[in-house]
Design an enzyme around this catalytic site. Structure first.
Site, mmCIF file in Angstrom:
data_model
loop_
_atom_site.group_PDB
_atom_site.id
_atom_site.type_symbol
_atom_site.label_atom_id
_atom_site.label_comp_id
_atom_site.label_asym_id
_atom_site.label_seq_id
_atom_site.Cartn_x
_atom_site.Cartn_y
_atom_site.Cartn_z
ATOM 1 N N ARG A 51 108.717 29.355 -15.816
ATOM 2 C CA ARG A 51 109.281 29.110 -16.857
ATOM 3 C C ARG A 51 108.294 28.695 -17.910
ATOM 4 O O ARG A 51 108.422 29.029 -18.978
ATOM 5 C CB ARG A 51 110.398 28.093 -16.839
ATOM 6 C CG ARG A 51 111.768 28.540 -16.581
ATOM 7 C CD ARG A 51 112.512 27.578 -15.648
ATOM 8 N NE ARG A 51 111.690 27.676 -14.300
ATOM 9 C CZ ARG A 51 112.051 28.283 -13.124
ATOM 10 N NH1 ARG A 51 112.984 29.225 -13.443
ATOM 11 N NH2 ARG A 51 111.363 28.458 -12.316
ATOM 12 N N THR A 52 107.494 27.607 -17.177
ATOM 13 C CA THR A 52 106.625 27.051 -18.347
ATOM 14 C C THR A 52 105.547 28.035 -18.885
ATOM 15 O O THR A 52 105.351 28.062 -19.966
ATOM 16 C CB THR A 52 105.923 25.772 -17.397
ATOM 17 O OG1 THR A 52 106.927 25.122 -16.860
ATOM 18 C CG2 THR A 52 105.126 24.741 -18.497
ATOM 19 N N LYS A 80 84.796 29.004 -8.048
ATOM 20 C CA LYS A 80 83.419 28.772 -7.964
ATOM 21 C C LYS A 80 83.013 27.481 -8.084
ATOM 22 O O LYS A 80 81.712 27.080 -7.738
ATOM 23 C CB LYS A 80 82.654 29.832 -8.926
ATOM 24 C CG LYS A 80 83.013 31.295 -8.976
ATOM 25 C CD LYS A 80 82.193 31.905 -9.949
ATOM 26 C CE LYS A 80 83.121 33.146 -10.225
ATOM 27 N NZ LYS A 80 82.443 33.624 -11.822
ATOM 28 N N ARG A 101 98.312 23.996 -16.494
ATOM 29 C CA ARG A 101 99.053 23.320 -15.294
ATOM 30 C C ARG A 101 97.847 23.335 -14.314
ATOM 31 O O ARG A 101 97.218 24.159 -14.019
ATOM 32 C CB ARG A 101 100.168 24.085 -14.989
ATOM 33 C CG ARG A 101 100.557 23.756 -13.587
ATOM 34 C CD ARG A 101 102.146 24.467 -13.131
ATOM 35 N NE ARG A 101 103.310 24.079 -14.010
ATOM 36 C CZ ARG A 101 104.492 24.274 -13.816
ATOM 37 N NH1 ARG A 101 104.675 25.108 -12.861
ATOM 38 N NH2 ARG A 101 105.412 23.868 -14.535
ATOM 39 N N HIS A 129 104.968 15.904 -16.624
ATOM 40 C CA HIS A 129 105.447 17.427 -16.931
ATOM 41 C C HIS A 129 106.172 16.943 -18.672
ATOM 42 O O HIS A 129 107.431 17.398 -18.512
ATOM 43 C CB HIS A 129 106.232 17.925 -16.006
ATOM 44 C CG HIS A 129 106.590 19.560 -16.325
ATOM 45 N ND1 HIS A 129 106.256 20.148 -17.178
ATOM 46 C CD2 HIS A 129 107.267 20.478 -15.376
ATOM 47 C CE1 HIS A 129 106.513 21.594 -17.219
ATOM 48 N NE2 HIS A 129 107.332 21.570 -16.016
HETATM 49 N N1 CP Z 1 110.672 23.885 -14.588
HETATM 50 C C1 CP Z 1 109.408 24.482 -14.327
HETATM 51 O O1 CP Z 1 108.308 23.931 -14.573
HETATM 52 O O2 CP Z 1 109.417 25.826 -13.836
HETATM 53 P P1 CP Z 1 108.166 26.591 -13.561
HETATM 54 O O3 CP Z 1 107.511 25.721 -12.294
HETATM 55 O O4 CP Z 1 108.719 28.029 -13.068
HETATM 56 O O5 CP Z 1 107.130 26.479 -14.746
#
Ligand code: CP
Length: 361
Positions: A51-52, A80, A101, A129
């Site tokens: 999603r993100t 590396k 991320r 998040h």
């Molecule tokens: N909700 C969420 O962060 O989903 P993903 O891990 O798929 O990005």
């Protein structure tokens, strides 16, 4: 120029303004089709995501911009040994904005202090998040018609669920909200979140292990996945993984106005039989994430254009004598990062790691 590392980086007024822009994008998508023409988003994903990452990419494409990046650490030079700081400096040469991320808590913060372009935290370990919270806020606003005066149940993994911590931070800033924290004993909300957010602001909350007894009083039920990847002991995960399963029978105990959210992915904590219930809002929530990320990209790029100098941080409460003991902190692996602690409670003498916010012992 600003970045988004924690939901607390934005005031309530800024959150409300982002929601308003997202609502306008939903109503008038054609007006936004070229707003990011010639701009590039870099998606630096050192950890899996559906999603993100893809909603960030869809967001930038729908704004007329383009996207570069990687979806796993193994395909970047991190494999590396390249540091987060160097990665951020390099990507600043190629893109206009970064979404990162990373499994290490504090990594996007380190990137933001080294990049010359805005950095968005797209999830750092079990820490924060914030863009999931933006999706959650738009969803609650659209589904419940308001962001205040709500009883919000949060169910499942309240210990490791980074979306939980950011959501509580955000919803505590709106008037009249109360929380029902539903979890097994082993996965209760960390004490620092209870003390620093709920207790410090006088927010009412209850803790229970029983979903059935709580669901009837809720306006929002925020289900979460038990975060297997955050457990040090696999046996403990096996014991806890099926703690909660939301079924049509349990939904029958909820009010007609209840809305069920989940950041997704789900494993089996919501039965697929719940999906057709009109109160199940989790797929609409994933779509809302794209609109809020569009609004966020616009905001940060406009701010960077108006003032390209990186925002200064207040170093007055910083101390440098200590070692962070959080094994998941970015400072545990990037040895040249200075150990920095911030005085967060001068009366109690509490200092926290600048990167991961773990208390200095
Ligand atoms: N909700 C969420 O962060 O989903 P993903 O891990 O798929 O990005």
């Amino acid at each position: 120029m600003r970045s988004l590392i924690s939901i607390l980086d934005f005031s309530v007024e800024e959150l409300d303004a982002l929601i308003a822009v997202a609502q306008d994008i939903i109503a008038h998508p054609e007006a936004y089709q070229t707003r990011c023409a010639h701009k590039k988003l870099a998606t630096l994903f050192f950890e899996p995501s559906t999603r993100t990452r893809l909603s960030f990419e869809a967001a930038m494409l729908e704004l007329g911009g383009s996207v570069i990046g990687f979806s796993q650490a193994a395909s970047s030079s991190a494999s590396k040994g390249e540091s987060v700081a160097d990665t951020a400096k390099i990507i600043s040469c190629y893109a206009d904005i970064i979404a990162m991320r990373h499994p290490r808590e504090g990594a996007p913060y380190v990137a933001s202090r080294n990049a010359t372009i805005p950095v968005i935290n797209a999830g750092d370990g079990g820490h924060n998040h914030p863009t999931q919270t933006l999706a959650d806020l738009l969803t609650i606003s659209r589904e419940n018609g308001r962001l205040n005066g709500l009883t919000i149940g949060i169910c499942g993994d309240l210990k490791y669920g980074r979306t939980v911590h950011s959501l509580i931070e955000a919803m505590s800033r709106y008037e009249g909200n109360r929380f029902v924290l539903i979890s097994p004993e082993q996965l209760k909300l960390p004490g620092y979140v209870r003390r620093n957010v709920l207790d410090a602001r006088g927010i009412p909350y209850a803790q229970t292990a029983c979903l059935e007894s709580a669901i009837g009083e809720l306006d929002v039920l925020y289900m979460t996945r038990i975060q297997q990847e955050r457990f040090d002991d696999p046996a403990e995960y096996e014991r806890l993984k099926n703690s909660y399963v939301l079924t049509p029978e349990k939904m029958a105990l909820g009010q007609p106005t209840l809305r069920v959210l989940h950041p997704l992915p789900r494993v089996n904590e919501i039965s697929v039989k719940v999906d057709d219930d009109p109160r199940a809002a989790y797929f609409r929530q994933a779509l809302n994430g794209k609109y809020m990320r569009m609004a966020l990209i616009l905001k940060l790029l406009e701010e960077a254009q108006a003032d390209p100098v990186r925002e200064e941080i207040d170093t007055s409460g910083f101390t440098y004598d200590g070692v962070c003991t959080n094994p998941k902190c970015i400072s545990a692996v990037e040895q040249e990062l200075p150990q920095i602690f911030r005085l967060t409670d001068s009366a109690a003498g509490i200092r926290r790691c600048l990167y991961c916010e773990q208390r200095l012992k």
